[in-house]
Design an enzyme around this catalytic site. Structure first.
Site, mmCIF file in Angstrom:
data_model
loop_
_atom_site.group_PDB
_atom_site.id
_atom_site.type_symbol
_atom_site.label_atom_id
_atom_site.label_comp_id
_atom_site.label_asym_id
_atom_site.label_seq_id
_atom_site.Cartn_x
_atom_site.Cartn_y
_atom_site.Cartn_z
ATOM 1 N N HIS A 143 4.773 7.733 34.584
ATOM 2 C CA HIS A 143 4.075 7.792 35.872
ATOM 3 C C HIS A 143 2.615 7.415 35.626
ATOM 4 O O HIS A 143 2.070 7.682 34.547
ATOM 5 C CB HIS A 143 4.188 9.189 36.484
ATOM 6 C CG HIS A 143 5.520 9.439 37.109
ATOM 7 N ND1 HIS A 143 5.714 9.480 38.470
ATOM 8 C CD2 HIS A 143 6.740 9.623 36.561
ATOM 9 C CE1 HIS A 143 6.999 9.689 38.733
ATOM 10 N NE2 HIS A 143 7.659 9.784 37.590
ATOM 11 N N CYS A 182 8.046 13.816 41.383
ATOM 12 C CA CYS A 182 8.955 14.954 41.536
ATOM 13 C C CYS A 182 8.342 15.952 42.509
ATOM 14 O O CYS A 182 7.220 16.416 42.296
ATOM 15 C CB CYS A 182 9.174 15.619 40.171
ATOM 16 S SG CYS A 182 10.113 17.147 40.295
HETATM 17 N N1 COA Z 1 25.163 18.570 45.805
HETATM 18 C C1 COA Z 1 25.177 19.107 47.023
HETATM 19 N N2 COA Z 1 24.933 20.401 47.261
HETATM 20 C C2 COA Z 1 24.661 21.170 46.193
HETATM 21 C C3 COA Z 1 24.633 20.664 44.898
HETATM 22 C C4 COA Z 1 24.876 19.289 44.726
HETATM 23 N N3 COA Z 1 24.823 18.704 43.537
HETATM 24 N N4 COA Z 1 24.330 21.663 44.058
HETATM 25 C C5 COA Z 1 24.177 22.771 44.780
HETATM 26 N N5 COA Z 1 24.384 22.470 46.088
HETATM 27 C C6 COA Z 1 24.280 23.350 47.225
HETATM 28 C C7 COA Z 1 25.217 24.519 47.139
HETATM 29 O O1 COA Z 1 26.461 24.173 47.716
HETATM 30 C C8 COA Z 1 24.494 25.562 47.921
HETATM 31 O O2 COA Z 1 24.649 25.317 49.301
HETATM 32 P P1 COA Z 1 24.712 26.519 50.360
HETATM 33 O O3 COA Z 1 23.364 27.180 50.323
HETATM 34 O O4 COA Z 1 24.989 25.810 51.653
HETATM 35 O O5 COA Z 1 25.820 27.381 49.880
HETATM 36 C C9 COA Z 1 23.023 25.290 47.608
HETATM 37 O O6 COA Z 1 22.981 23.929 47.208
HETATM 38 C C10 COA Z 1 22.494 26.154 46.488
HETATM 39 O O7 COA Z 1 23.374 26.103 45.415
HETATM 40 P P2 COA Z 1 23.092 26.750 44.007
HETATM 41 O O8 COA Z 1 24.231 26.471 43.102
HETATM 42 O O9 COA Z 1 22.646 28.183 44.192
HETATM 43 O O10 COA Z 1 21.963 25.857 43.498
HETATM 44 P P3 COA Z 1 20.407 26.150 43.372
HETATM 45 O O11 COA Z 1 19.809 26.621 44.641
HETATM 46 O O12 COA Z 1 20.189 26.938 42.124
HETATM 47 O O13 COA Z 1 19.913 24.670 43.152
HETATM 48 C C11 COA Z 1 20.071 22.475 42.190
HETATM 49 C C12 COA Z 1 20.223 23.953 41.992
HETATM 50 C C13 COA Z 1 19.846 21.820 40.866
HETATM 51 C C14 COA Z 1 21.308 21.935 42.842
HETATM 52 C C15 COA Z 1 18.895 22.201 43.141
HETATM 53 O O14 COA Z 1 17.761 22.920 42.694
HETATM 54 C C16 COA Z 1 18.555 20.752 43.221
HETATM 55 O O15 COA Z 1 19.317 19.941 43.724
HETATM 56 N N6 COA Z 1 17.341 20.397 42.807
HETATM 57 C C17 COA Z 1 16.849 19.045 42.897
HETATM 58 C C18 COA Z 1 16.311 18.586 41.606
HETATM 59 C C19 COA Z 1 15.735 17.201 41.753
HETATM 60 O O16 COA Z 1 16.410 16.257 42.100
HETATM 61 N N7 COA Z 1 14.418 17.084 41.476
HETATM 62 C C20 COA Z 1 13.737 15.851 41.520
HETATM 63 C C21 COA Z 1 14.104 14.908 40.452
HETATM 64 S S1 COA Z 1 13.704 15.398 38.833
HETATM 65 ZN ZN ZN Z 2 9.759 10.313 37.615
#
Ligand code: COA
Ligand code: ZN
Length: 310
Positions: free
Chosen positions: A205, A236
């Site tokens: 970045h 991010c």
């Molecule tokens: N696709 C779709 N939905 C998802 C999912 C996925 N891969 N993983 C989790 N979920 C949904 C669950 O079904 C749940 O939904 P609900 O609240 O309707 O039941 C909700 O997300 C929370 O699920 P949980 O397993 O408790 O996950 P979490 O809240 O601990 O989140 C991640 C974990 C990793 C899924 C989430 O933090 C995330 O997607 N982060 C994004 C990271 C990212 O892309 N960052 C930028 C790039 S580095």
């Molecule tokens: Zn990046």
């Protein structure tokens, strides 16, 4: 001539942090245009929770509608098993798993400890079982905006653990532009020596203006794969102070000028980069799209001709 390979991440890293949702039609059109430019890879979207990354909630539709060109790999970001299932249904060419080398950033971004992330990703790799190539993007490898230094040893340890699980590649990410060229040289040399059979990609970045200097340090250390983002968008949402990736077109223009074989159609790429501000609704950092290539010359003013004849 050394061949270098670019992966454009604008529709994933770029669009995930845009303030406004980019319409699905625009995403599909942009990816179809990028497919014609010579990229080795395009990171199309991410199969994350739509609550965590609402800007990419249309991942299935985008993957279903793009036109895939032979020779371009269409990769997607996968954070967990649910993401891997969705990526399989979308027939992604590669799964890009993600975790952070900093405990604090991992907790902020993925809401779990690094060990829990590693265990979850190991499960994903087991589930994929060689059916699709796997890359792992390790975030904050050059420093964490909340924790500070991330020792190179920690990066090497995670790299080794994933290499032992049989991944095809690793992307070493400078999530918030903390890397400097000396550090890049050091880590590039160490990782290539330790993992000669892994595809190693650098993801920089330009947050502090060191992006292209870091590309130079990496390429001169033997790295041939880079992530870049059209226009220099990106960041991010869970890393304070995050800003744009290196601009693909600026990095490719630099390497082209230096005599590297980038395999890219620059005029085509620049034409797309010039459309980007209209798509996102604001100016973008990329510079070559504004200035033109070094070979795009301007006509000299008339008085120069007169002076020449005197
Ligand atoms: N696709 C779709 N939905 C998802 C999912 C996925 N891969 N993983 C989790 N979920 C949904 C669950 O079904 C749940 O939904 P609900 O609240 O309707 O039941 C909700 O997300 C929370 O699920 P949980 O397993 O408790 O996950 P979490 O809240 O601990 O989140 C991640 C974990 C990793 C899924 C989430 O933090 C995330 O997607 N982060 C994004 C990271 C990212 O892309 N960052 C930028 C790039 S580095
Ligand atoms: Zn990046």
């Amino acid at each position: 001539m050394t061949r270098v390979y670019f992966n454009d991440v604008v529709t994933r890293d770029g669009f995930q942090i845009e303030p406004n949702f980019i319409p699905t039609d625009d995403k599909v059109r942009l990816i179809d245009e990028l497919s014609q430019c010579g990229f080795a890879k395009i990171e199309v979207t991410s199969f994350t929770s739509p609550k965590a990354i609402p800007m990419l909630r249309d991942a299935e539709e985008v993957m279903g509608r793009i036109q895939r060109i032979p020779g371009v790999e269409y990769t997607v970001l996968v954070p967990n098993l649910r993401g891997a299932e969705r990526a399989f249904e979308s027939k992604a060419d590669e799964f890009n798993l993600v975790m952070s080398t900093s405990e604090t950033h991992n907790l902020a971004n993925l809401r779990m400890t690094r060990e829990k992330s590693f265990a979850g990703l190991a499960e994903v790799i087991k589930y994929v079982a060689g059916r699709t190539p796997i890359n792992v993007s390790l975030s904050t490898c050059f420093g964490c905006p909340m924790e500070g230094d991330v020792p190179q040893k920690v990066v090497e340890e995670f790299a080794k653990r994933f290499a032992d699980l049989g991944v095809r590649g690793l992307t070493i990410c400078d999530t918030t532009g903390m890397a400097n060229p000396a550090q890049v040289t050091q880590i590039s040399e160490a990782l290539q020596k330790q993992f000669p059979n892994l595809q190693l990609t650098m993801h920089f970045h330009n947050t502090r203006g060191m992006g292209l200097a870091n590309v130079l340090a990496a390429v001169q250390s033997g790295i041939t794969r880079f992530d870049g983002s059209l226009g220099g968008l990106g960041g991010c949402p869970y890393a304070p102070g995050a800003s744009g990736n290196i601009s693909s077109e600026d990095a490719i223009h630099m390497l082209d000028a230096m005599g590297y074989d980038t395999g890219m159609n620059m005029p085509r790429l620049l034409a797309i980069a010039r459309e980007l501000p209209t798509i996102v609704g604001h100016a973008v950092p990329g510079q070559v799209a504004k200035a033109g290539r070094t070979c795009d010359l301007h006509q000299a003013p008339d008085y120069v001709k007169d002076l020449r004849q005197q």
